[in-house]
Design a protein around this motif. Sequence first.
Motif, PDB file in Angstrom:
ATOM      1  N   MET A 114      15.929  25.918  10.931  1.00 30.82           N
ATOM      2  CA  MET A 114      16.180  25.049  12.073  1.00 30.82           C
ATOM      3  C   MET A 114      17.543  25.377  12.668  1.00 30.82           C
ATOM      4  O   MET A 114      18.541  25.449  11.972  1.00 30.82           O
ATOM      5  N   ASP A 115      17.584  25.566  13.975  1.00 32.59           N
ATOM      6  CA  ASP A 115      18.845  25.865  14.661  1.00 32.59           C
ATOM      7  C   ASP A 115      19.622  24.590  14.924  1.00 32.59           C
ATOM      8  O   ASP A 115      19.054  23.573  15.306  1.00 32.59           O
ATOM      9  N   GLU A 116      20.926  24.677  14.728  1.00 27.05           N
ATOM     10  CA  GLU A 116      21.806  23.586  15.118  1.00 27.05           C
ATOM     11  C   GLU A 116      22.521  24.039  16.366  1.00 27.05           C
ATOM     12  O   GLU A 116      23.231  25.039  16.352  1.00 27.05           O
ATOM     13  N   TRP A 117      22.318  23.319  17.446  1.00 26.96           N
ATOM     14  CA  TRP A 117      22.901  23.708  18.717  1.00 26.96           C
ATOM     15  C   TRP A 117      24.237  23.012  18.942  1.00 26.96           C
ATOM     16  O   TRP A 117      24.409  21.847  18.614  1.00 26.96           O
ATOM     17  N   VAL A 118      25.158  23.744  19.535  1.00 32.23           N
ATOM     18  CA  VAL A 118      26.421  23.191  20.004  1.00 32.23           C
ATOM     19  C   VAL A 118      26.302  23.152  21.520  1.00 32.23           C
ATOM     20  O   VAL A 118      26.023  24.173  22.156  1.00 32.23           O
ATOM     21  N   TYR A 119      26.466  21.965  22.089  1.00 36.27           N
ATOM     22  CA  TYR A 119      26.345  21.816  23.541  1.00 36.27           C
ATOM     23  C   TYR A 119      27.723  21.908  24.161  1.00 36.27           C
ATOM     24  O   TYR A 119      28.627  21.168  23.802  1.00 36.27           O
ATOM     25  N   PHE A 120      27.868  22.846  25.067  1.00 33.47           N
ATOM     26  CA  PHE A 120      29.135  23.069  25.762  1.00 33.47           C
ATOM     27  C   PHE A 120      29.351  21.925  26.748  1.00 33.47           C
ATOM     28  O   PHE A 120      28.411  21.470  27.399  1.00 33.47           O
ATOM     29  N   ALA A 121      30.581  21.450  26.846  1.00 31.74           N
ATOM     30  CA  ALA A 121      30.899  20.299  27.682  1.00 31.74           C
ATOM     31  C   ALA A 121      30.572  20.555  29.149  1.00 31.74           C
ATOM     32  O   ALA A 121      30.861  21.613  29.684  1.00 31.74           O
ATOM     33  N   GLY A 122      29.953  19.591  29.761  1.00 29.89           N
ATOM     34  CA  GLY A 122      29.713  19.644  31.193  1.00 29.89           C
ATOM     35  C   GLY A 122      28.306  20.057  31.575  1.00 29.89           C
ATOM     36  O   GLY A 122      27.633  20.780  30.854  1.00 29.89           O
ATOM     37  N   LEU A 123      27.885  19.555  32.712  1.00 22.63           N
ATOM     38  CA  LEU A 123      26.629  19.957  33.325  1.00 22.63           C
ATOM     39  C   LEU A 123      26.967  20.511  34.700  1.00 22.63           C
ATOM     40  O   LEU A 123      27.939  20.100  35.332  1.00 22.63           O
ATOM     41  N   TYR A 124      26.153  21.427  35.163  1.00 21.33           N
ATOM     42  CA  TYR A 124      26.453  22.154  36.390  1.00 21.33           C
ATOM     43  C   TYR A 124      25.320  22.003  37.390  1.00 21.33           C
ATOM     44  O   TYR A 124      24.156  21.903  37.019  1.00 21.33           O
ATOM     45  N   GLU A 125      25.679  22.020  38.667  1.00 22.89           N
ATOM     46  CA  GLU A 125      24.701  21.882  39.742  1.00 22.89           C
ATOM     47  C   GLU A 125      23.843  23.129  39.899  1.00 22.89           C
ATOM     48  O   GLU A 125      22.676  23.042  40.244  1.00 22.89           O
ATOM     49  N   SER A 126      24.435  24.300  39.649  1.00 24.02           N
ATOM     50  CA  SER A 126      23.689  25.539  39.860  1.00 24.02           C
ATOM     51  C   SER A 126      23.619  26.364  38.573  1.00 24.02           C
ATOM     52  O   SER A 126      24.462  26.236  37.685  1.00 24.02           O
ATOM     53  N   LYS A 127      22.623  27.215  38.530  1.00 23.57           N
ATOM     54  CA  LYS A 127      22.462  28.103  37.381  1.00 23.57           C
ATOM     55  C   LYS A 127      23.611  29.108  37.324  1.00 23.57           C
ATOM     56  O   LYS A 127      24.038  29.519  36.247  1.00 23.57           O
ATOM     57  N   PHE A 128      24.147  29.493  38.479  1.00 26.15           N
ATOM     58  CA  PHE A 128      25.280  30.418  38.522  1.00 26.15           C
ATOM     59  C   PHE A 128      26.503  29.815  37.837  1.00 26.15           C
ATOM     60  O   PHE A 128      27.189  30.490  37.066  1.00 26.15           O
ATOM     61  N   GLU A 129      26.791  28.549  38.103  1.00 25.48           N
ATOM     62  CA  GLU A 129      27.924  27.894  37.453  1.00 25.48           C
ATOM     63  C   GLU A 129      27.735  27.864  35.937  1.00 25.48           C
ATOM     64  O   GLU A 129      28.686  28.095  35.185  1.00 25.48           O
ATOM     65  N   ALA A 130      26.525  27.590  35.501  1.00 22.11           N
ATOM     66  CA  ALA A 130      26.244  27.578  34.066  1.00 22.11           C
ATOM     67  C   ALA A 130      26.402  28.981  33.481  1.00 22.11           C
ATOM     68  O   ALA A 130      26.916  29.144  32.378  1.00 22.11           O
ATOM     69  N   TYR A 131      25.978  29.990  34.215  1.00 22.05           N
ATOM     70  CA  TYR A 131      26.132  31.372  33.754  1.00 22.05           C
ATOM     71  C   TYR A 131      27.612  31.727  33.579  1.00 22.05           C
ATOM     72  O   TYR A 131      27.985  32.396  32.616  1.00 22.05           O
ATOM     73  N   CYS A 132      28.458  31.265  34.482  1.00 27.26           N
ATOM     74  CA  CYS A 132      29.906  31.493  34.346  1.00 27.26           C
ATOM     75  C   CYS A 132      30.429  30.845  33.067  1.00 27.26           C
ATOM     76  O   CYS A 132      31.280  31.409  32.377  1.00 27.26           O
ATOM     77  N   ALA A 133      29.920  29.668  32.742  1.00 16.74           N
ATOM     78  CA  ALA A 133      30.311  28.999  31.501  1.00 16.74           C
ATOM     79  C   ALA A 133      29.832  29.787  30.286  1.00 16.74           C
ATOM     80  O   ALA A 133      30.533  29.870  29.273  1.00 16.74           O
ATOM     81  N   VAL A 134      28.657  30.404  30.371  1.00 18.09           N
ATOM     82  CA  VAL A 134      28.154  31.253  29.285  1.00 18.09           C
ATOM     83  C   VAL A 134      29.120  32.399  29.045  1.00 18.09           C
ATOM     84  O   VAL A 134      29.465  32.705  27.899  1.00 18.09           O
ATOM     85  N   MET A 135      29.582  33.025  30.104  1.00 17.86           N
ATOM     86  CA  MET A 135      30.516  34.140  29.968  1.00 17.86           C
ATOM     87  C   MET A 135      31.810  33.676  29.299  1.00 17.86           C
ATOM     88  O   MET A 135      32.383  34.374  28.481  1.00 17.86           O
ATOM     89  N   TRP A 136      32.252  32.469  29.632  1.00 18.63           N
ATOM     90  CA  TRP A 136      33.472  31.944  29.044  1.00 18.63           C
ATOM     91  C   TRP A 136      33.273  31.673  27.551  1.00 18.63           C
ATOM     92  O   TRP A 136      34.118  32.004  26.733  1.00 18.63           O
ATOM     93  N   VAL A 137      32.129  31.098  27.191  1.00 24.45           N
ATOM     94  CA  VAL A 137      31.836  30.808  25.779  1.00 24.45           C
ATOM     95  C   VAL A 137      31.819  32.100  24.975  1.00 24.45           C
ATOM     96  O   VAL A 137      32.382  32.185  23.881  1.00 24.45           O
ATOM     97  N   GLU A 138      31.166  33.130  25.498  1.00 22.72           N
ATOM     98  CA  GLU A 138      31.045  34.390  24.770  1.00 22.72           C
ATOM     99  C   GLU A 138      32.388  35.100  24.604  1.00 22.72           C
ATOM    100  O   GLU A 138      32.586  35.834  23.653  1.00 22.72           O
ATOM    101  N   ALA A 139      33.331  34.851  25.508  1.00 25.27           N
ATOM    102  CA  ALA A 139      34.604  35.553  25.464  1.00 25.27           C
ATOM    103  C   ALA A 139      35.757  34.732  24.880  1.00 25.27           C
ATOM    104  O   ALA A 139      36.835  35.273  24.653  1.00 25.27           O
TER     105      ALA A 139
END
Length: 66
Positions: free
Chosen positions: A1-26
Motif C-alpha cells: 500500500m502506498d502512503e502518499w504525501v500531499y504537497f501543500a496547495g491546490l492549483y487552478e491549472s494543470k500547468f501550475e501543478a506541473y511546476c510544483a511537481v518540478m519543484w518537489v523533484e528538485a
Amino acid sequence: MDEWVYFAGLYESKFEAYCAVMWVEADDRIRRTARPTNVEIYRTRKGKYGVRFSRQEAGVPTATSV
C-alpha cells in the motif's frame, strides 16, 4: 500500500501543478530526508489540481538506485 504525501496547495491549472511537481523533484529539503518517488498530479472533485508523491526513506536501496 502506498502512503502518499500531499504537497501543500491546490492549483487552478494543470500547468501550475506541473511546476510544483518540478519543484518537489528538485527540492533538497525533501530529498534530504526521503527521496520522492511516483510524483503525480491529481484532480479534485471541484476541478482543481494538486500534487502528491510517495516517498522512500533515505538510505534504503531500490532497483533504480543500484
